[in-house]
Scaffold this active site. Structure first.
Site, PDB file in Angstrom:
ATOM      1  N   THR A  11      16.315  49.901   9.934  1.00 30.68           N
ATOM      2  CA  THR A  11      17.538  49.986  10.732  1.00 30.68           C
ATOM      3  C   THR A  11      18.656  50.551   9.851  1.00 30.68           C
ATOM      4  O   THR A  11      18.623  50.395   8.629  1.00 30.68           O
ATOM      5  CB  THR A  11      17.968  48.620  11.297  1.00 30.68           C
ATOM      6  OG1 THR A  11      18.575  47.842  10.247  1.00 30.68           O
ATOM      7  CG2 THR A  11      16.795  47.855  11.897  1.00 30.68           C
ATOM      8  N   VAL A  64      21.412  47.265  16.994  1.00 24.46           N
ATOM      9  CA  VAL A  64      20.756  46.031  16.528  1.00 24.46           C
ATOM     10  C   VAL A  64      21.300  44.759  17.150  1.00 24.46           C
ATOM     11  O   VAL A  64      20.611  43.740  17.193  1.00 24.46           O
ATOM     12  CB  VAL A  64      20.830  45.870  14.984  1.00 24.46           C
ATOM     13  CG1 VAL A  64      19.891  46.789  14.272  1.00 24.46           C
ATOM     14  CG2 VAL A  64      22.244  45.982  14.477  1.00 24.46           C
ATOM     15  N   TYR A 158      33.108  39.976   7.142  1.00 20.71           N
ATOM     16  CA  TYR A 158      31.966  40.612   6.467  1.00 20.71           C
ATOM     17  C   TYR A 158      31.279  39.651   5.488  1.00 20.71           C
ATOM     18  O   TYR A 158      30.051  39.528   5.477  1.00 20.71           O
ATOM     19  CB  TYR A 158      32.471  41.862   5.738  1.00 20.71           C
ATOM     20  CG  TYR A 158      31.398  42.667   5.050  1.00 20.71           C
ATOM     21  CD1 TYR A 158      30.559  43.513   5.787  1.00 20.71           C
ATOM     22  CD2 TYR A 158      31.218  42.608   3.681  1.00 20.71           C
ATOM     23  CE1 TYR A 158      29.576  44.269   5.149  1.00 20.71           C
ATOM     24  CE2 TYR A 158      30.247  43.357   3.040  1.00 20.71           C
ATOM     25  CZ  TYR A 158      29.429  44.190   3.777  1.00 20.71           C
ATOM     26  OH  TYR A 158      28.459  44.942   3.145  1.00 20.71           O
TER      27      TYR A 158
HETATM   28  N1  NAD Z   1      27.539  50.550   0.139  1.00 22.08           N
HETATM   29  C1  NAD Z   1      27.824  49.378  -0.408  1.00 22.08           C
HETATM   30  O1  NAD Z   1      28.578  49.287  -1.385  1.00 22.08           O
HETATM   31  C2  NAD Z   1      27.199  48.120   0.136  1.00 22.08           C
HETATM   32  C3  NAD Z   1      27.365  46.951  -0.606  1.00 22.08           C
HETATM   33  C4  NAD Z   1      26.796  45.785  -0.148  1.00 22.08           C
HETATM   34  C5  NAD Z   1      26.076  45.780   1.033  1.00 22.08           C
HETATM   35  N2  NAD Z   1      25.956  46.920   1.750  1.00 22.08           N
HETATM   36  C6  NAD Z   1      25.190  46.859   2.993  1.00 22.08           C
HETATM   37  O2  NAD Z   1      24.156  47.815   2.966  1.00 22.08           O
HETATM   38  C7  NAD Z   1      23.820  48.179   4.311  1.00 22.08           C
HETATM   39  C8  NAD Z   1      23.815  49.700   4.403  1.00 22.08           C
HETATM   40  O3  NAD Z   1      25.132  50.157   4.202  1.00 22.08           O
HETATM   41  P1  NAD Z   1      25.485  51.593   3.627  1.00 22.08           P
HETATM   42  O4  NAD Z   1      26.290  51.393   2.434  1.00 22.08           O
HETATM   43  O5  NAD Z   1      24.265  52.413   3.551  1.00 22.08           O
HETATM   44  O6  NAD Z   1      26.488  52.079   4.778  1.00 22.08           O
HETATM   45  P2  NAD Z   1      26.406  53.274   5.836  1.00 22.08           P
HETATM   46  O7  NAD Z   1      27.615  53.166   6.651  1.00 22.08           O
HETATM   47  O8  NAD Z   1      26.146  54.548   5.088  1.00 22.08           O
HETATM   48  O9  NAD Z   1      25.104  52.951   6.698  1.00 22.08           O
HETATM   49  C9  NAD Z   1      25.081  51.960   7.686  1.00 22.08           C
HETATM   50  C10 NAD Z   1      24.264  52.490   8.862  1.00 22.08           C
HETATM   51  O10 NAD Z   1      24.162  51.462   9.831  1.00 22.08           O
HETATM   52  C11 NAD Z   1      24.288  52.043  11.114  1.00 22.08           C
HETATM   53  N3  NAD Z   1      24.724  51.057  12.091  1.00 22.08           N
HETATM   54  C12 NAD Z   1      25.954  50.454  12.157  1.00 22.08           C
HETATM   55  N4  NAD Z   1      25.996  49.637  13.212  1.00 22.08           N
HETATM   56  C13 NAD Z   1      24.795  49.700  13.822  1.00 22.08           C
HETATM   57  C14 NAD Z   1      24.241  49.085  14.970  1.00 22.08           C
HETATM   58  N5  NAD Z   1      24.955  48.238  15.721  1.00 22.08           N
HETATM   59  N6  NAD Z   1      22.954  49.360  15.307  1.00 22.08           N
HETATM   60  C15 NAD Z   1      22.226  50.241  14.564  1.00 22.08           C
HETATM   61  N7  NAD Z   1      22.717  50.880  13.491  1.00 22.08           N
HETATM   62  C16 NAD Z   1      23.962  50.608  13.112  1.00 22.08           C
HETATM   63  C17 NAD Z   1      25.326  53.130  10.915  1.00 22.08           C
HETATM   64  O11 NAD Z   1      25.308  54.088  11.948  1.00 22.08           O
HETATM   65  C18 NAD Z   1      24.924  53.681   9.554  1.00 22.08           C
HETATM   66  O12 NAD Z   1      24.002  54.733   9.702  1.00 22.08           O
HETATM   67  C19 NAD Z   1      24.866  47.507   5.193  1.00 22.08           C
HETATM   68  O13 NAD Z   1      24.331  46.329   5.723  1.00 22.08           O
HETATM   69  C20 NAD Z   1      25.989  47.175   4.225  1.00 22.08           C
HETATM   70  O14 NAD Z   1      26.741  46.084   4.666  1.00 22.08           O
HETATM   71  C21 NAD Z   1      26.487  48.093   1.319  1.00 22.08           C
END
Ligand code: NAD
Length: 248
Positions: A11, A64, A158
């Protein structure tokens, strides 16, 4: 690490960490189902991942937080592959940052719905199918966050959602272990993806000063840990939370 013959469901596969995970799992031979709410990005990921005659990839429009959408995703996969995935990566996530005293009820609910409830719905729906199909070797990888451990100003919604993901995962590991399903959380620090671009520069600088490795991580560096947890190399790891933070 070989994932030949394995089916993976990712996802949030349209961007950032999820996209990098799709690319690595496909490179190592898995058939990958890229699921995201942004269909354009799903197609971009599909076009960017390696393929061979033994692999069949699929893109799915997924929200999701909606049980019907998650159920439909599973049905589409059962139709195409006649089996559920044995690698499940919950990467979909959002932020709606604001100080507690200014945070709207909508922004609180939306973040909890996508990050926490979404992870629950995918684990429940796909976990049940794995058990129903008599599969006894599966791995679920959930993405929490290091700020879900320590808190972070402007992110009550968050951080609560990510703390929830960690404990949802640990409890699920206690229930699903005897069925051969391992469940783990990755706690990333600051990883250079679109989600981080919304963080104010001053806050980014503050984080940077607290990172011993003196740089933000790359999505590919989180994908390596996802692949490790998906593989049999981590066969005795479940219920764990693994930080990928550059030491933050
Ligand atoms: N980048 C960071 O520093 C970081 C740090 C800690 C945790 N995270 C977590 O890692 C995960 C990935 O984040 P990322 O950094 O790749 O960000 P990102 O924004 O590049 O990717 C997140 C993806 O989730 C999709 N998405 C959002 N809501 C959705 C929904 N309701 N249904 C289906 N898809 C959905 C978005 O379209 C996007 O493609 C997230 O859970 C984020 O919270 C990221």
């Amino acid at each position: 690490m070989s994932f030949v013959g394995r089916l993976a469901f990712v996802t949030g596969g349209g961007s950032g960490i999820g996209k990098a995970a799709c690319q690595l799992l496909a490179k190592e031979g898995a058939s990958v189902v890229v699921a995201d709410k942004v269909v354009k990005n799903v197609n971009e990921t599909i076009n960017s991942i390696p393929s061979s005659p033994t692999q069949m990839h699929l893109g799915i429009d997924l929200h999701v937080e909606k049980s019907e959408s998650v159920g439909n995703a599973l049905l589409q996969m059962l139709e195409k592959y006649s089996k559920p995935p044995t690698i499940i990566v919950n990467c979909a996530g959002i932020t709606r940052d604001n100080f507690l005293l200014k945070l709207s009820e909508e922004d609180f609910e939306e973040v909890i719905d996508v990050n926490l409830k979404g992870t629950f719905l995918v684990m429940k729906t796909f976990g049940k199918s794995i058990v129903d199909h008599g599969i006894t070797n599966a791995s679920i990888i959930n993405i929490g966050s290091i700020v879900g451990k320590y808190g972070n100003i402007g992110q009550t919604n968050y951080t609560a959602s990510k703390a929830g993901v960690e404990l949802l995962t640990r409890t699920a590991s206690q229930e699903l272990g005897k069925m051969g399903i391992r469940v783990n959380t990755i706690l990333p620090g600051m990883i250079s993806t679109p989600i981080v671009e919304t963080v104010p520069e001053k806050v980014q600088e503050k984080f940077m000063s607290m990172i011993p490795l003196k740089r933000f991580g790359r999505p590919e560096e989180v994908a390596e840990v996802i692949a490790f947890l998906a593989s049999d190399k981590s066969s005795y790891i479940t219920g764990a939370s693994i930080t990928v933070t550059g030491g933050f």
